[in-house]
Design an enzyme around this catalytic site. Sequence first.
Site, PDB file in Angstrom:
ATOM      1  N   HIS A 231      -2.964  -0.591   6.107  1.00  0.00           N
ATOM      2  CA  HIS A 231      -3.617  -0.075   5.009  1.00  0.00           C
ATOM      3  C   HIS A 231      -3.746  -1.050   3.905  1.00  0.00           C
ATOM      4  O   HIS A 231      -3.892  -0.861   2.749  1.00  0.00           O
ATOM      5  CB  HIS A 231      -3.170   1.289   4.587  1.00  0.00           C
ATOM      6  CG  HIS A 231      -3.048   2.205   5.659  1.00  0.00           C
ATOM      7  ND1 HIS A 231      -4.024   3.106   5.994  1.00  0.00           N
ATOM      8  CD2 HIS A 231      -1.996   2.696   6.287  1.00  0.00           C
ATOM      9  CE1 HIS A 231      -3.503   3.713   7.101  1.00  0.00           C
ATOM     10  NE2 HIS A 231      -2.068   3.658   7.288  1.00  0.00           N
TER      11      HIS A 231
ATOM     12  N   SER B  96     -13.182 -26.807  -5.325  1.00  0.00           N
ATOM     13  CA  SER B  96     -14.052 -26.100  -6.284  1.00  0.00           C
ATOM     14  C   SER B  96     -14.570 -27.203  -7.231  1.00  0.00           C
ATOM     15  O   SER B  96     -13.748 -28.280  -7.653  1.00  0.00           O
ATOM     16  CB  SER B  96     -13.211 -24.861  -7.140  1.00  0.00           C
ATOM     17  OG  SER B  96     -14.041 -24.564  -7.855  1.00  0.00           O
TER      18      SER B  96
END
Length: 487
Positions: A156, A286
């Site tokens: 989960h 980046s």
Amino acid sequence: MAGTHEKWESPLSGRYASPEMLNLFSPQVRSTTWRKLWLWLAESEKELGIDISDEAIAQMKAHLTLTDEDFKVAAVEEKKRRHDVMAHVHAFGQNAPAAAGIIHLGATSAYVADNADLILMRDALDMLLSKLAVAIKKLSIFAHEYKDLPCLAYTHGQAAQPHTVGKRAALWIKDLLRDLRNLERARNDIEFRGVKGTTGTQASFLAIFHGDHAKVDTLDELVAQKAGFPNVCDISSQTYSRKIDVDVLNAYSSFGATCQRIGGDIRHLASIKEIEEPFESSQIGSSAMAYKRNPMRSERMCSLGRALSNLSQDATQTYAAQWFERTLDDSSIRRLYIPTSALLSDSLLVILDNISSGLVVYPAVIARRLASELPFMATENIIFALVAKGVSRQEAHEKIRVHSQAASAVVKGEGKDNDLIDRIRGDGFFAPVIAELEALLDPRTFVGRAPEQVVKFTGADGPVEKALAPYKEAITKSGGTGAELHV
């Protein structure tokens, strides 16, 4: 005339797919395959008594590979006749004038177009299966290397009972083995269309052989053998059933889903700095944030995997839309999805091989994250130890509950480290088990049989090695170097 940068090019050819797979689906290989099919038909007809000269066969053999001029001739003819197969019949006839009258004898367009598609799909699957086996082997080595390294499992999306880094990799391998099986099955289930005529009745070949059914059957078998197929389709219409396309693309689609699944796991692990994909020394993560190490390979794998998974619907809907013995609305879309599905699968395997060759593991980060959650997970073991010393289970449970909630408030409310164990050490109630706490908190005692499972799974007599046995040569040739990415 437009330059090389003035017209669209598929990213699959410019960025992602391997040279060998791009070559397989090139116009040269497809057109050469057509010529081989015409040669095999002529040879087989000659072997069965049709009057075809040795010179005709020799000229056909000498001109199997098309020149640039041959392609120009075919292009002019196709523009005039609006029929690609007949355009190539004309071009081949110019190269082999002694065979011009017997090229395509008894055949229909589907003889070369469909059989060539089947040959290319088979050959593509052979390439992909070898590449997949190599990637599985590399992940298997990784799984075995890290079989004993405890890490948090997640259910989960929340921290759960620990397993090991190697066990997680073994889960990826298990799904890839299913893909290997599915692709093998799809490849081995491909039947050669063979020589079937305009509606699959072989009427034209029966006429050529003056009603001799046995010769027609033998012709079918001979051409299939020359094409390297052990099985020839026993029943077909003008085309082979497009259900074959469905089966192949469903196997591709399932593999695409697996790549998304693995790529997603690696991206999540990279976000918490437990595991990273390979990152080259000069690579830029980046354009703005120079410190970043973005998981661009895994992101690309998820993206291309999504494209591949969605492609199976094209084959399914094309099969469903066919009328009676065939309609031509399958032609244009198949020119797209047959090569695209193979090229996407190939592109994914280039990335998967590259990633599996250089996954970077950070044990210290893994241990720190494990240590932050382990105290809560160890509470049950602490309760068991107290009960073994004669302490009431209910009293132990209540003490643990109170301390756990207080520690949780510190972690969530104050952003501090988990201090549950310090609280337990400072509470005299737990004096009977203080000496055992270190052993009770050993991460290795929480992973169950994960290391043994990995050894059994990846070992010499395990299912991984058995599945990879047919691909030993490809695995050996690959060495340990990861596939090179184009960009």
